[in-house]
Motif scaffolding. Structure first.
Motif, PDB file in Angstrom:
ATOM      1  N   ALA A  11     -16.885  20.637  32.876  1.00 49.77           N
ATOM      2  CA  ALA A  11     -18.193  20.897  32.266  1.00 49.77           C
ATOM      3  C   ALA A  11     -18.381  20.023  31.032  1.00 49.77           C
ATOM      4  O   ALA A  11     -17.546  20.030  30.128  1.00 49.77           O
ATOM      5  N   SER A  12     -19.486  19.288  31.009  1.00 41.70           N
ATOM      6  CA  SER A  12     -19.792  18.421  29.865  1.00 41.70           C
ATOM      7  C   SER A  12     -21.102  18.806  29.197  1.00 41.70           C
ATOM      8  O   SER A  12     -21.690  18.019  28.462  1.00 41.70           O
ATOM      9  N   ASN A  13     -21.554  20.023  29.459  1.00 39.97           N
ATOM     10  CA  ASN A  13     -22.789  20.532  28.870  1.00 39.97           C
ATOM     11  C   ASN A  13     -22.606  20.674  27.355  1.00 39.97           C
ATOM     12  O   ASN A  13     -21.709  21.394  26.906  1.00 39.97           O
ATOM     13  N   THR A  38     -25.210  31.186  28.143  1.00 39.56           N
ATOM     14  CA  THR A  38     -24.411  32.347  28.510  1.00 39.56           C
ATOM     15  C   THR A  38     -24.932  32.872  29.838  1.00 39.56           C
ATOM     16  O   THR A  38     -26.064  33.354  29.918  1.00 39.56           O
ATOM     17  N   TRP A  39     -24.128  32.761  30.884  1.00 37.97           N
ATOM     18  CA  TRP A  39     -24.553  33.139  32.231  1.00 37.97           C
ATOM     19  C   TRP A  39     -24.119  34.568  32.513  1.00 37.97           C
ATOM     20  O   TRP A  39     -22.929  34.887  32.478  1.00 37.97           O
ATOM     21  N   HIS A  40     -25.084  35.412  32.799  1.00 42.23           N
ATOM     22  CA  HIS A  40     -24.801  36.806  33.146  1.00 42.23           C
ATOM     23  C   HIS A  40     -24.676  36.880  34.674  1.00 42.23           C
ATOM     24  O   HIS A  40     -25.587  37.330  35.374  1.00 42.23           O
ATOM     25  N   ASP A  41     -23.548  36.429  35.153  1.00 39.61           N
ATOM     26  CA  ASP A  41     -23.323  36.235  36.588  1.00 39.61           C
ATOM     27  C   ASP A  41     -22.767  37.504  37.231  1.00 39.61           C
ATOM     28  O   ASP A  41     -21.678  37.508  37.822  1.00 39.61           O
ATOM     29  N   PHE A  42     -23.532  38.597  37.119  1.00 41.03           N
ATOM     30  CA  PHE A  42     -23.116  39.886  37.656  1.00 41.03           C
ATOM     31  C   PHE A  42     -24.344  40.767  37.747  1.00 41.03           C
ATOM     32  O   PHE A  42     -25.418  40.422  37.231  1.00 41.03           O
ATOM     33  N   SER A  43     -24.212  41.886  38.393  1.00 39.24           N
ATOM     34  CA  SER A  43     -25.296  42.864  38.478  1.00 39.24           C
ATOM     35  C   SER A  43     -24.688  44.253  38.556  1.00 39.24           C
ATOM     36  O   SER A  43     -23.496  44.414  38.825  1.00 39.24           O
ATOM     37  N   PRO A  73     -23.060  31.793  21.995  1.00 43.71           N
ATOM     38  CA  PRO A  73     -23.685  30.473  21.808  1.00 43.71           C
ATOM     39  C   PRO A  73     -22.727  29.378  21.332  1.00 43.71           C
ATOM     40  O   PRO A  73     -23.047  28.592  20.433  1.00 43.71           O
ATOM     41  N   ALA A  74     -21.554  29.305  21.949  1.00 43.35           N
ATOM     42  CA  ALA A  74     -20.609  28.246  21.582  1.00 43.35           C
ATOM     43  C   ALA A  74     -21.109  26.895  22.089  1.00 43.35           C
ATOM     44  O   ALA A  74     -21.781  26.808  23.123  1.00 43.35           O
ATOM     45  N   ARG A 102     -23.381  22.978  33.736  1.00 47.93           N
ATOM     46  CA  ARG A 102     -22.668  24.233  33.924  1.00 47.93           C
ATOM     47  C   ARG A 102     -22.818  25.178  32.732  1.00 47.93           C
ATOM     48  O   ARG A 102     -22.534  24.815  31.587  1.00 47.93           O
ATOM     49  N   PRO A 103     -23.264  26.438  32.962  1.00 45.11           N
ATOM     50  CA  PRO A 103     -23.255  27.439  31.896  1.00 45.11           C
ATOM     51  C   PRO A 103     -21.883  28.093  31.784  1.00 45.11           C
ATOM     52  O   PRO A 103     -20.977  27.800  32.571  1.00 45.11           O
ATOM     53  N   LEU A 104     -21.733  28.992  30.827  1.00 44.59           N
ATOM     54  CA  LEU A 104     -20.488  29.738  30.662  1.00 44.59           C
ATOM     55  C   LEU A 104     -20.547  30.998  31.518  1.00 44.59           C
ATOM     56  O   LEU A 104     -21.368  31.889  31.273  1.00 44.59           O
TER      57      LEU A 104
END
Length: 256
Positions: A58-60, A65-70, A82-83, A110-112
């Protein structure tokens, strides 16, 4: 000129996404670790939640911040980490790996994922250490992750913290969310693997030899980041050991 501090590598069991909101012995252990380690210049982290065809870096410069869940508390979806990213380090790593014949590519978008920001929220709550995330190539096994980690060992002398983020045991079908009990099979696997990490690394890399291993790791992706961290430093010590939700191991290991 003062010499740079040599950092360990870490393996962190990041738990369920709800771990971001918890305050317990595991979160306290992460907080103490962040306070006690020499301050890193950057973090290089492999998460179980970024599986790709080939290795990506990742070079973003400002990953979201990705909330990759439900299915969890709406409060989780309001959390931000917010790093900054570190594109210069990502590009340098990519070049070095290419020189060694390790096929890879940069990913500037790519997000985190929660395998990154949930544990780092406790380790470095100010989000003030730049992050470079590595993917987990789907064809990698424990040996490949270990060998990749060995290529990153020099970063520890450059005051860069290398982390593998996954789970020491991870069978979602065996979870009991409100249980205080501990799954005997998961406990046995943790003890077995830790013994192998301390005494017989080649045997640890053959982790699938454990009896009924599919009951603690039906799939490999949550354990493989451990072997990435192991490649960076072969001497293991336990920072924290516990179990959550009956069968979800929350162990944190340090490798020097």
């Amino acid at each position: 000129m003062q010499a740079l501090a040599t950092l360990p590598a870490l393996f962190i069991s990041h738990g369920a996404p709800s771990f971001a909101l918890e305050k317990n012995t595991t979160t306290n252990a992460l907080a103490r670790t962040g306070q006690n380690l020499p301050r890193p210049k950057a973090i290089v982290i492999m998460s179980a939640h970024w599986v790709t065809q080939t290795l990506e870096i990742a070079s973003n410069p400002a990953p979201q911040t990705w909330h990759d869940f439900s299915g969890f508390s709406p409060q989780l979806n309001r959390l931000e980490y917010p790093a900054n990213g570190h594109p210069e380090l990502a590009e340098w790593l990519s070049i070095q790996l290419n020189k060694m014949g390790i096929n890879n590519s940069l990913n500037p978008l790519r997000p985190l994922d929660h395998g990154v920001w949930v544990p780092l929220l406790h380790l470095y709550p100010e989000a003030d250490v730049p992050i470079v995330q590595l993917s987990l190539p789907k064809h990698y096994d424990a040996y490949a992750c270990y060998q990749l980690g060995a290529l990153f060992e020099q970063l520890r002398q450059e005051q860069i913290l290398v982390i593998g983020s996954g789970s020491i045991t991870h069978n979602l079908a065996a979870l009991h969310w409100d249980a205080s009990s501990e799954d005997a099979q998961a406990k046995a696997f943790k003890l077995w693997l830790l013994n192998k990490l301390k005494t017989d690394i080649p045997a640890a890399l053959e982790w699938q030899d454990f009896d009924n291993v599919e009951k603690v790791h039906p799939t490999a992706e949550h354990l493989l980041p451990l072997f990435f961290a192991l490649g960076c430093g072969q001497r293991v010590s336990v920072i924290h050991e516990s179990m959550a939700h009956h069968s979800l191991g929350m162990d944190i290991y340090r490798f020097d």
